[in-house]
Design a protein around this motif. Sequence first.
Motif, PDB file in Angstrom:
ATOM      1  N   TRP A   1      -6.107   2.230  -7.258  1.00  0.00           N
ATOM      2  CA  TRP A   1      -5.103   1.255  -6.861  1.00  0.00           C
ATOM      3  C   TRP A   1      -5.378  -0.051  -7.585  1.00  0.00           C
ATOM      4  O   TRP A   1      -6.505  -0.558  -7.572  1.00  0.00           O
ATOM      5  CB  TRP A   1      -5.156   1.005  -5.356  1.00  0.00           C
TER       6      TRP A   1
ATOM      7  N   ASP B   1       0.160   9.162  -1.748  1.00  0.00           N
ATOM      8  CA  ASP B   1       1.431   9.884  -1.605  1.00  0.00           C
ATOM      9  C   ASP B   1       2.355   9.183  -0.609  1.00  0.00           C
ATOM     10  O   ASP B   1       3.046   9.832   0.180  1.00  0.00           O
ATOM     11  CB  ASP B   1       1.186  11.326  -1.174  1.00  0.00           C
ATOM     12  N   GLY B   2       2.348   7.867  -0.601  1.00  0.00           N
ATOM     13  CA  GLY B   2       3.230   7.091   0.265  1.00  0.00           C
ATOM     14  C   GLY B   2       2.781   6.989   1.715  1.00  0.00           C
ATOM     15  O   GLY B   2       3.492   6.453   2.547  1.00  0.00           O
ATOM     16  N   VAL B   3       1.597   7.490   2.036  1.00  0.00           N
ATOM     17  CA  VAL B   3       1.077   7.472   3.406  1.00  0.00           C
ATOM     18  C   VAL B   3      -0.212   6.657   3.426  1.00  0.00           C
ATOM     19  O   VAL B   3      -1.051   6.799   2.537  1.00  0.00           O
ATOM     20  CB  VAL B   3       0.796   8.917   3.904  1.00  0.00           C
ATOM     21  N   ARG B   4      -0.358   5.818   4.441  1.00  0.00           N
ATOM     22  CA  ARG B   4      -1.580   5.032   4.573  1.00  0.00           C
ATOM     23  C   ARG B   4      -2.790   5.940   4.772  1.00  0.00           C
ATOM     24  O   ARG B   4      -2.729   6.913   5.509  1.00  0.00           O
ATOM     25  CB  ARG B   4      -1.505   4.077   5.761  1.00  0.00           C
TER      26      ARG B   4
ATOM     27  N   TYR C   1      -6.979   2.708   9.167  1.00  0.00           N
ATOM     28  CA  TYR C   1      -6.340   2.348   7.909  1.00  0.00           C
ATOM     29  C   TYR C   1      -7.209   1.356   7.150  1.00  0.00           C
ATOM     30  O   TYR C   1      -8.021   0.647   7.737  1.00  0.00           O
ATOM     31  CB  TYR C   1      -4.972   1.731   8.168  1.00  0.00           C
TER      32      TYR C   1
ATOM     33  N   LEU D   1      -2.577   3.425  -0.007  1.00  0.00           N
ATOM     34  CA  LEU D   1      -1.664   4.532   0.255  1.00  0.00           C
ATOM     35  C   LEU D   1      -1.957   5.679  -0.695  1.00  0.00           C
ATOM     36  O   LEU D   1      -2.304   5.466  -1.843  1.00  0.00           O
ATOM     37  CB  LEU D   1      -0.212   4.091   0.033  1.00  0.00           C
TER      38      LEU D   1
ATOM     39  N   GLY E   1      -6.551  10.073  -3.816  1.00  0.00           N
ATOM     40  CA  GLY E   1      -5.499   9.485  -4.643  1.00  0.00           C
ATOM     41  C   GLY E   1      -6.002   9.037  -6.003  1.00  0.00           C
ATOM     42  O   GLY E   1      -7.025   9.482  -6.503  1.00  0.00           O
TER      43      GLY E   1
END
Length: 150
Positions: free
Chosen positions: A70, A83-86, A43, A81, A67
């Motif tokens: 950020w 799509d809401g996933v690390r 991560y 993240l 993505g």
Amino acid sequence: MHKIMQTFVLLAATFFLAPLGASAQETAQDFGREYPRSQPRGYIQVNNDWRDVVSVTMWTHQRERIGDAWEIEPGKTVYLLADGVRIKARANYKIKVGDEWGRVNLGDVGQFRGGRWYVRVRDIWRATHARGDRGDRPNPREENVPDWKR
């Protein structure tokens, strides 16, 4: 007698020269170091130790953008993240801050500990600006340049 000598020379070459040739070859570990699966994956935790809000962008080793950008507030530490996933990244993934800064390998600016990449925005800045770009500053080796301009 001639046949025996030929056999002896063949055996000597097999036992003494073949191991030397095998030791001169590259090992399997040295070949293909850039293969992505041989690198640690984890991560990404980004620390914005910069004075402004920064925009961070990432790409895979195949130049696929991960993505969107950020936005990270000053003094904040976040996990990236998608799509809401690390996101799990490797050392050869590219990371970029802002529009003016260049891209660098994650492994060049981050530290991998405990299954996580720890990255500081200031380290990305140092890596992207270490290419000798002096801007409008004069060459420090010129004799007519005052010390305060070097």
